[in-house]
Motif scaffolding. Structure first.
Motif, PDB file in Angstrom:
ATOM      1  N   SER A 178     -14.408  25.102  29.817  1.00  0.00           N
ATOM      2  CA  SER A 178     -13.302  24.174  30.026  1.00  0.00           C
ATOM      3  C   SER A 178     -12.472  24.115  28.756  1.00  0.00           C
ATOM      4  O   SER A 178     -12.903  24.566  27.686  1.00  0.00           O
ATOM      5  CB  SER A 178     -13.822  22.776  30.392  1.00  0.00           C
ATOM      6  OG  SER A 178     -14.525  22.213  29.296  1.00  0.00           O
ATOM      7  N   GLU A 179     -11.274  23.535  28.881  1.00  0.00           N
ATOM      8  CA  GLU A 179     -10.420  23.399  27.711  1.00  0.00           C
ATOM      9  C   GLU A 179     -11.065  22.492  26.668  1.00  0.00           C
ATOM     10  O   GLU A 179     -10.903  22.705  25.464  1.00  0.00           O
ATOM     11  CB  GLU A 179      -9.052  22.859  28.126  1.00  0.00           C
ATOM     12  CG  GLU A 179      -8.256  23.816  28.994  1.00  0.00           C
ATOM     13  CD  GLU A 179      -6.882  23.285  29.337  1.00  0.00           C
ATOM     14  OE1 GLU A 179      -6.454  22.302  28.693  1.00  0.00           O
ATOM     15  OE2 GLU A 179      -6.239  23.837  30.238  1.00  0.00           O
ATOM     16  N   PHE A 180     -11.782  21.482  27.123  1.00  0.00           N
ATOM     17  CA  PHE A 180     -12.470  20.593  26.189  1.00  0.00           C
ATOM     18  C   PHE A 180     -13.504  21.370  25.376  1.00  0.00           C
ATOM     19  O   PHE A 180     -13.635  21.169  24.159  1.00  0.00           O
ATOM     20  CB  PHE A 180     -13.135  19.456  26.951  1.00  0.00           C
ATOM     21  CG  PHE A 180     -13.876  18.488  26.067  1.00  0.00           C
ATOM     22  CD1 PHE A 180     -13.201  17.669  25.181  1.00  0.00           C
ATOM     23  CD2 PHE A 180     -15.255  18.413  26.123  1.00  0.00           C
ATOM     24  CE1 PHE A 180     -13.880  16.782  24.360  1.00  0.00           C
ATOM     25  CE2 PHE A 180     -15.946  17.525  25.302  1.00  0.00           C
ATOM     26  CZ  PHE A 180     -15.259  16.711  24.423  1.00  0.00           C
ATOM     27  N   GLN A 181     -14.247  22.257  26.039  1.00  0.00           N
ATOM     28  CA  GLN A 181     -15.221  23.061  25.309  1.00  0.00           C
ATOM     29  C   GLN A 181     -14.541  24.010  24.334  1.00  0.00           C
ATOM     30  O   GLN A 181     -15.066  24.275  23.250  1.00  0.00           O
ATOM     31  CB  GLN A 181     -16.089  23.841  26.287  1.00  0.00           C
ATOM     32  CG  GLN A 181     -17.087  22.993  27.045  1.00  0.00           C
ATOM     33  CD  GLN A 181     -18.025  23.822  27.899  1.00  0.00           C
ATOM     34  OE1 GLN A 181     -18.018  25.054  27.835  1.00  0.00           O
ATOM     35  NE2 GLN A 181     -18.833  23.147  28.703  1.00  0.00           N
ATOM     36  N   ALA A 182     -13.375  24.528  24.710  1.00  0.00           N
ATOM     37  CA  ALA A 182     -12.645  25.412  23.800  1.00  0.00           C
ATOM     38  C   ALA A 182     -12.268  24.677  22.519  1.00  0.00           C
ATOM     39  O   ALA A 182     -12.387  25.218  21.414  1.00  0.00           O
ATOM     40  CB  ALA A 182     -11.396  25.958  24.496  1.00  0.00           C
ATOM     41  N   VAL A 183     -11.824  23.424  22.657  1.00  0.00           N
ATOM     42  CA  VAL A 183     -11.493  22.623  21.475  1.00  0.00           C
ATOM     43  C   VAL A 183     -12.742  22.334  20.657  1.00  0.00           C
ATOM     44  O   VAL A 183     -12.691  22.275  19.419  1.00  0.00           O
ATOM     45  CB  VAL A 183     -10.788  21.323  21.901  1.00  0.00           C
ATOM     46  CG1 VAL A 183     -10.552  20.419  20.699  1.00  0.00           C
ATOM     47  CG2 VAL A 183      -9.463  21.632  22.584  1.00  0.00           C
ATOM     48  N   GLN A 184     -13.878  22.175  21.331  1.00  0.00           N
ATOM     49  CA  GLN A 184     -15.123  21.888  20.625  1.00  0.00           C
ATOM     50  C   GLN A 184     -15.554  23.033  19.720  1.00  0.00           C
ATOM     51  O   GLN A 184     -16.341  22.824  18.790  1.00  0.00           O
ATOM     52  CB  GLN A 184     -16.236  21.584  21.627  1.00  0.00           C
ATOM     53  CG  GLN A 184     -16.134  20.206  22.265  1.00  0.00           C
ATOM     54  CD  GLN A 184     -17.251  19.952  23.254  1.00  0.00           C
ATOM     55  OE1 GLN A 184     -17.590  20.800  24.071  1.00  0.00           O
ATOM     56  NE2 GLN A 184     -17.845  18.772  23.174  1.00  0.00           N
ATOM     57  N   PHE A 185     -15.081  24.232  19.988  1.00  0.00           N
ATOM     58  CA  PHE A 185     -15.436  25.351  19.125  1.00  0.00           C
ATOM     59  C   PHE A 185     -14.757  25.264  17.762  1.00  0.00           C
ATOM     60  O   PHE A 185     -15.186  25.926  16.817  1.00  0.00           O
ATOM     61  CB  PHE A 185     -15.054  26.683  19.786  1.00  0.00           C
ATOM     62  CG  PHE A 185     -16.102  27.227  20.699  1.00  0.00           C
ATOM     63  CD1 PHE A 185     -17.221  27.858  20.186  1.00  0.00           C
ATOM     64  CD2 PHE A 185     -15.982  27.105  22.075  1.00  0.00           C
ATOM     65  CE1 PHE A 185     -18.196  28.359  21.014  1.00  0.00           C
ATOM     66  CE2 PHE A 185     -16.954  27.602  22.924  1.00  0.00           C
ATOM     67  CZ  PHE A 185     -18.065  28.226  22.398  1.00  0.00           C
ATOM     68  N   MET A 186     -13.726  24.458  17.660  1.00  0.00           N
ATOM     69  CA  MET A 186     -13.012  24.371  16.386  1.00  0.00           C
ATOM     70  C   MET A 186     -13.902  23.865  15.257  1.00  0.00           C
ATOM     71  O   MET A 186     -13.905  24.459  14.165  1.00  0.00           O
ATOM     72  CB  MET A 186     -11.775  23.487  16.552  1.00  0.00           C
ATOM     73  CG  MET A 186     -10.913  23.431  15.300  1.00  0.00           C
ATOM     74  SD  MET A 186      -9.368  22.564  15.590  1.00  0.00           S
ATOM     75  CE  MET A 186      -8.732  22.515  13.904  1.00  0.00           C
ATOM     76  N   PRO A 187     -14.684  22.776  15.453  1.00  0.00           N
ATOM     77  CA  PRO A 187     -15.586  22.365  14.356  1.00  0.00           C
ATOM     78  C   PRO A 187     -16.596  23.435  13.991  1.00  0.00           C
ATOM     79  O   PRO A 187     -16.989  23.532  12.822  1.00  0.00           O
ATOM     80  CB  PRO A 187     -16.276  21.111  14.920  1.00  0.00           C
ATOM     81  CG  PRO A 187     -15.355  20.597  15.968  1.00  0.00           C
ATOM     82  CD  PRO A 187     -14.724  21.815  16.577  1.00  0.00           C
ATOM     83  N   ALA A 188     -17.020  24.241  14.949  1.00  0.00           N
ATOM     84  CA  ALA A 188     -18.031  25.251  14.666  1.00  0.00           C
ATOM     85  C   ALA A 188     -17.451  26.493  14.004  1.00  0.00           C
ATOM     86  O   ALA A 188     -18.098  27.118  13.158  1.00  0.00           O
ATOM     87  CB  ALA A 188     -18.755  25.647  15.958  1.00  0.00           C
ATOM     88  N   VAL A 189     -16.222  26.859  14.365  1.00  0.00           N
ATOM     89  CA  VAL A 189     -15.634  28.114  13.882  1.00  0.00           C
ATOM     90  C   VAL A 189     -14.698  27.900  12.702  1.00  0.00           C
ATOM     91  O   VAL A 189     -14.696  28.689  11.751  1.00  0.00           O
ATOM     92  CB  VAL A 189     -14.891  28.822  15.040  1.00  0.00           C
ATOM     93  CG1 VAL A 189     -14.192  30.085  14.545  1.00  0.00           C
ATOM     94  CG2 VAL A 189     -15.848  29.160  16.175  1.00  0.00           C
TER      95      VAL A 189
END
Length: 266
Positions: A178-189
């Motif tokens: 989902s788009e929410f999960q895509a944004v969640q990758f920002m803290p990790a990457v």
């Protein structure tokens, strides 16, 4: 009776030039389709083109009474802002293609994964060129960013950083549902690279284990490249190394993105 040419002869085998031409045509068609879609998405365009400029304005006003501080960190952020915004926009836009079924329909056509990824990279890369040119021009000729080196080198690093953000966005979209999960990758990457890239403290002053990790992160070389332009009037060996590392990482991540491209969306 003479036999006709076998199927393996060059007479019946498609020429490499023709295959390359078809691949380029498919890539250009994909890029044109993505650009047409983005034209009807003003929020994404604003995020890519306007937000980095606004952040530079804000940064300049924050250091209004200490322009030397703005010079010290402005060049670094000139490379970081495009990377972050292109990462966000590319990951979300590509994920929409996956979740809507568009990607699956495209892959059902005679369209190779490499052609598809190259088309996306070309479309977002063109926007990255515009974004980098706007941000660099604003920083240098309106906000008074003082650099010793050539403005063209500053633009080159900003562009490479934006392309790296595009490649990272294409890659991580394969792992989000989902788009929410895509944004969640920002803290990790993105955030670990932001903390360890040398923006807040020189990397050689970090704890040795963290310095070793920072040496493996592409954003570190993006910041180092900007600092080379900030301090040296000529093209240094360190600058060439930094630019090649960032470009090589972007290419590698694009290849990984093509490898993780799935034919089914879920």
């Amino acid at each position: 009776m003479t036999d006709g040419p076998s199927p393996a002869t060059p007479l019946t085998r498609p020429s490499r030039a023709a295959a390359l031409s078809r691949s380029c045509s498919r890539t250009l068609a994909t890029a044109a389709r993505v650009l047409r879609q983005l034209r009807h998405d003003p929020r994404s365009i604003a995020l890519m083109l306007v937000v980095p400029c606004l952040m530079l304005f804000l940064l300049r006003w924050v250091f209004d009474r200490s322009p030397a501080t703005f010079d010290d960190i402005g060049a670094s952020l000139l490379g970081i802002f495009p990377l972050i915004t292109m990462f966000l926009v590319t990951s979300i836009a590509t994920l929409r293609e996956r979740t809507s079924g568009t990607l699956e329909r495209l892959l059902a056509m005679p369209l190779g994964k490499a052609d598809l990824i190259a088309g996306y990279a070309l479309a977002f890369g063109l926007l990255a060129v515009l974004q980098s040119a706007l941000a660099t021009g604003l920083a240098l000729w309106f906000l008074g960013l003082d650099v010793v080196g050539s403005p063209w080198l500053l633009l080159l690093v900003a562009l490479l950083d934006a392309l790296l953000g595009t490649a990272l966005g294409l890659f991580v979209s394969a792992f989000a549902a989902s788009e929410f999960q895509a944004v969640q990758f920002m803290p990790a990457v993105i955030f670990p690279q932001l903390l360890l890239c040398g923006l807040f403290t020189p990397r050689d002053r970090m704890q040795p284990a963290l310095e070793a990790i920072s040496d493996a992160l592409p954003m570190s070389y993006a910041v180092d490249g900007m600092n080379e332009v900030l301090r040296h009037p000529e093209v240094t060996d360190a600058f060439l190394r930094d630019a090649l590392v960032v470009a090589g990482c972007a290419l590698l991540v694009l290849v990984l993105g093509a490898a993780t491209l799935r034919r089914r969306t879920g």
